[in-house]
Design an enzyme around this catalytic site. Structure first.
Site, PDB file in Angstrom:
ATOM      1  N   GLU A   1       6.765 -25.247  18.395  1.00 32.55           N
ATOM      2  CA  GLU A   1       7.864 -25.852  19.151  1.00 32.55           C
ATOM      3  C   GLU A   1       9.227 -25.244  18.843  1.00 32.55           C
ATOM      4  O   GLU A   1      10.073 -25.139  19.724  1.00 32.55           O
ATOM      5  CB  GLU A   1       7.956 -27.361  18.832  1.00 32.55           C
ATOM      6  CG  GLU A   1       6.761 -28.181  19.236  1.00 32.55           C
ATOM      7  CD  GLU A   1       6.752 -28.521  20.728  1.00 32.55           C
ATOM      8  OE1 GLU A   1       7.678 -28.070  21.436  1.00 32.55           O
ATOM      9  OE2 GLU A   1       5.822 -29.212  21.166  1.00 32.55           O
TER      10      GLU A   1
ATOM     11  N   SER B   1     -24.635 -81.768   1.233  1.00 30.47           N
ATOM     12  CA  SER B   1     -24.451 -82.324  -0.115  1.00 30.47           C
ATOM     13  C   SER B   1     -23.282 -81.705  -0.860  1.00 30.47           C
ATOM     14  O   SER B   1     -23.126 -81.944  -2.055  1.00 30.47           O
ATOM     15  CB  SER B   1     -25.711 -82.081  -0.941  1.00 30.47           C
ATOM     16  OG  SER B   1     -26.786 -82.777  -0.388  1.00 30.47           O
TER      17      SER B   1
END
Ligand SMILES: [Zn+2]
Ligand SMILES: [Zn+2]
Length: 779
Positions: A85, A346
């Site tokens: 770039e 339980s």
């Protein structure tokens, strides 16, 4: 920046003053710090405790937009993106005149636009402005780029670029692209990957990993060639890089522990990084063990399971499985089984035992009646459908006996226990104590695996309430300490739960369960709809639930066999090192008292054999052994004497263990010898003075026709009696067979066959009422 020439040449509008004025304005504009370039939302990154990514969420504008997770961008990527770039990025001031000249020359020669000449800085500005590519916009971008460079370092500008560069579809920034295309964080790139990530933004909507793949590869290889020509790497590296295939189209974004991340997101304020307490390794172990276990459950028709793994010391959640398959529509996989409230079976029993230890007069060895029991129409039953007469409190938990648990709750009070459960943090208990009744202890209430596991954590924290923690770096909130039960009770219950039998093969081969001690409790809900197992040691607290999300029961479902094995495997796999120091008796929280060997209650004046037993330091109510009694009998005779009938007779004192009639009856059923309790001397005037009580229903000689309910089922017959003394016990016999003992509410509901019967009710003084009746069934 040199601004002098700019000022000197600014005289196109004629006046020198105008030029100077414009120059000053320009200068001031350049010097002012720019406003924030980007006004956008980021994806939330949900991480595990060490920063590994669990989940990437969409940003508010439905993009996957992420700043790079690492402080420094990978070197190979920097090289690739700058060679592609902006070669002179490190030296230009934001615009690159050489690049513009080069681009203009190339475009003129080609007769069309082939190169842009924009610097990376100008691209950062353009990505923020999102304006069309015109020469005017380019000029503005150039000016802004120069200004941007004044206020930002080169590293910051690169980071801006890497954060906002479009990478195809809704993927923004190289970090998001790395997860999408490589399935991992943006580190340790190959040269080929670095080059790919540099060229991908060039025209991401047309040339990407889905379409135009060959063109994309040509571009990548071209960049690799440029870098090789510029001697970035050697020939061998170049050759290898060109051989590397492109990554596949796209990978699913990280989506680990979906129910957990959803829970964290729903409870957290929006922020970019959520560092949770989850441990990816623990999570992997959990998922790895749950899968085959889930498959074997599925063969039995049980379609789901949920599990949670918590660090016992900190309460931090390290593993979390809401369902077997989040994406399974058929099995309602999106339901979070950790948060779903289900019947507790339980699992609340250990908490009741802890509370009765604190209140007394119960000890670990205290015998509780395990006999046929009625509270009005409610008749609890043990899973085995049998009774053992007396059961130690430790057995109530280890064998998970229902009848003595209900009797304990009756003694402790439903209202008291419900208040305790609210305090503990069970949020789903919205009914009143009256509505729950005594079934509260047998699964009549609903709670989630999350709430239950959190409650069990308190056993490891000296009975103090401890919250589960979901975020690793959370502001240390001052937790208000809530003492749910004493540290002494917590220790005693833990010791009992460590002796709960292991399922199947582990029972006989303790080495298979790692010989490692941990406490645990299982539960199975009514109708076999839910199977639970929760266990803990000094390191882990683990909860497992199995069942069907639609609530279908299954005959094979049980806490021990369905949930237990996964719990054991988790302890075996996750536990490291020895566990010999756990549990430690808390300093000064227990005291030793002398207890009757036979009843387990504090020693009374007539108990012949005693044994020391630990109880919580502050146990409140003390009551001596009620069963060893000293009575007077006729010397050499068979009868008991009292002050009204002993005159003129030779008498002596004897000590007898006198269990309640109900226990004696069960013992006789089992063929266990019971001390014969001598009958009172016949004809003693006190015998007729037996207190007044009345058999309310049936009256003698009655003919009963039990009605049918809406389903056509014959209803039970409810017998009732009334005693003047509130604390009296009544003993019920049908046709000479003992049925039960009642206290408080003297009513029993039983099924009776057709024909003639005789109901006998006795009080403790031997007073008796008899009612013959006839039961008629009309068909
Ligand atoms: Zn005793
Ligand atoms: Zn007498």
């Amino acid at each position: 920046m040199k601004l002098g020439p700019l000022l000197a040449t600014g005289r196109s509008c004629g006046g020198r003053q105008v030029a100077i004025g414009l120059g000053i304005i320009t200068l001031v504009w350049f010097m002012l710090p720019p406003g924030s370039l980007y006004d956008c939302s980021f994806s939330t990154v949900v991480q595990d405790r060490t920063g590994r990514v669990l989940r990437l969420c969409l940003s508010k504008d439905t993009q996957v937009r992420l700043p790079p997770l690492q402080e420094v961008l990978p070197e190979k990527y920097l090289a690739a993106v700058l060679h592609y770039e902006d070669r002179r990025f490190q030296v230009h001031p934001g615009v690159d005149p050489l690049a513009i000249l080069g681009a203009t020359w190339a475009n003129v020669r080609a007769g069309r636009r082939v190169r842009g000449g924009s610097t990376l800085t100008m691209q950062v500005i353009r990505m923020a402005r999102r304006k069309p590519r015109t020469y005017l916009n380019k000029l503005i971008e150039g000016l802004q780029a120069v200004r941007f460079e004044l206020h930002h370092s080169k590293e910051e500008i690169l980071r801006h670029y890497a954060t906002h560069v479009p990478m195809g579809g809704n993927i923004v920034g190289v970090e998001a692209a790395s997860w999408r295309y490589l399935g991992r964080p943006f580190v340790d790139l190959s040269w080929a990957e670095a080059a790919l990530f540099a060229v991908l933004p060039n025209n991401p909507s047309l040339i990407n990993l889905r379409q135009g793949r060959s063109l994309l590869r040509v571009k990548r290889d071209k960049l690799l060639k440029v870098m090789f020509d510029r001697k970035v790497f050697d020939a061998a590296t170049y050759a290898l890089a060109c051989l590397e295939p492109l990554p596949p189209q796209a990978r699913p974004l990280p989506f680990t522990a979906p129910h957990f991340t959803e829970l964290v997101l729903s409870r957290s304020s929006p922020q970019q990084y959520l560092t949770t307490t989850l441990d990816l390794e623990v999570q992997m172990v959990l998922e790895h063990l749950a899968r085959p276990h889930g498959e074997s459950l599925r063969r039995q028709g049980i379609t789901n399971l949920a599990a949670i793994v918590v660090d016992s010391a900190s309460g931090k959640v390290r593993g979390y499985l809401g369902s077997l398959d989040y994406f399974s529509h058929q099995d309602q996989g999106q339901v979070d089984g950790v948060l779903a409230r289900r019947s507790t079976g339980s699992l609340l029993k250990p908490f009741l035992v802890a509370k009765v230890f604190d209140r007394g007069p119960f000890t670990v060895n205290s015998r509780i009646q395990d006999v046929p029991t009625f509270y009005g129409t409610f008749a609890p039953q043990n899973a085995s459908k049998t009774y053992q007469g007396f059961a130690r409190i430790s057995e109530v938990l280890q064998k998970s006996l229902n009848v003595p648990a209900v009797r304990l709750l009756h003694t402790y009070g439903v209202e008291n226990f419900l208040e305790f459960l609210h305090q503990t943090g069970f949020r789903g208990l919205f009914r009143s104590a009256e509505q729950y009744g005594l079934t509260l202890i047998l699964g009549g209430a609903e709670a989630s695996l999350f709430e239950l596991t959190r409650a069990y954590l308190s056993f490891n924290h000296g009975g103090r309430r401890k919250d589960l923690v979901l975020l690793e770096r959370v502001e240390q909130q001052q937790e208000v300490p809530v003492q749910l039960f004493s540290a002494g009770s917590a220790h005693l219950v833990t010791e009992i739960l460590m002796e709960v039998p292991r399922p199947g093969i582990y029972q006989d081969q303790p080495h298979l369960s790692g010989a490692r001690s941990f406490a645990w409790k299982t539960g199975t809900s009514y109708g076999q709809k839910d199977a639970w197992a929760i266990g803990y040691d000094g390191q882990w607290t683990i909860g497992v639930w199995c069942g069907n999300f639609d609530g279908t029961g299954n005959a094979d479902l049980s806490g021990v066999t369905s949930a237990g094995p996964l719990l054991l495997h988790l302890f075996q796999t996750l536990s490291k090192g020895e566990n010999r120091t756990w549990p430690q008796a808390p300093d000064g929280e227990l005291r030793s008292i002398s207890c009757c060997m036979r009843s387990g209650y504090p020693t009374g004046p007539h108990c012949p054999e005693t044994v020391p037993v630990f109880v919580p330091r502050e146990q409140q109510v003390l009551r001596n052994c009620p069963y060893h009694q000293r009575i007077q009998v006729e010397t050499g005779g068979r009868y008991r004497l009292c002050s009204k009938c002993w005159e003129g007779r030779m008498r002596e004192y004897v000590t007898r263990f006198v269990p309640p009639a109900s226990v004696a009856a069960v013992y006789r059923d089992h063929g266990i010898p019971v001390d014969e309790f001598p009958a009172h001397l016949p004809g003693c005037p006190s015998d007729s003075a037996s207190e007044l009580f009345e058999l309310v229903y049936p009256v003698p000689g009655l003919t009963i026709s039990p009605p049918r309910n809406f389903d056509g089922v014959r209803e039970k017959v409810v017998f009732s009696a009334h005693h003047q003394r509130k604390t009296a016990s009544l003993f019920w016999f049908l046709d000479g067979h003992f049925i039960t003992e009642t206290q408080d509410d003297h009513a029993i509901a039983i099924e009776v066959s057709a024909g003639k019967h005789s109901l006998t009710v006795q009080d403790e003084q031997g007073g008796t009422r008899i009612a013959p009746f006839n039961l008629q069934i009309d068909d």
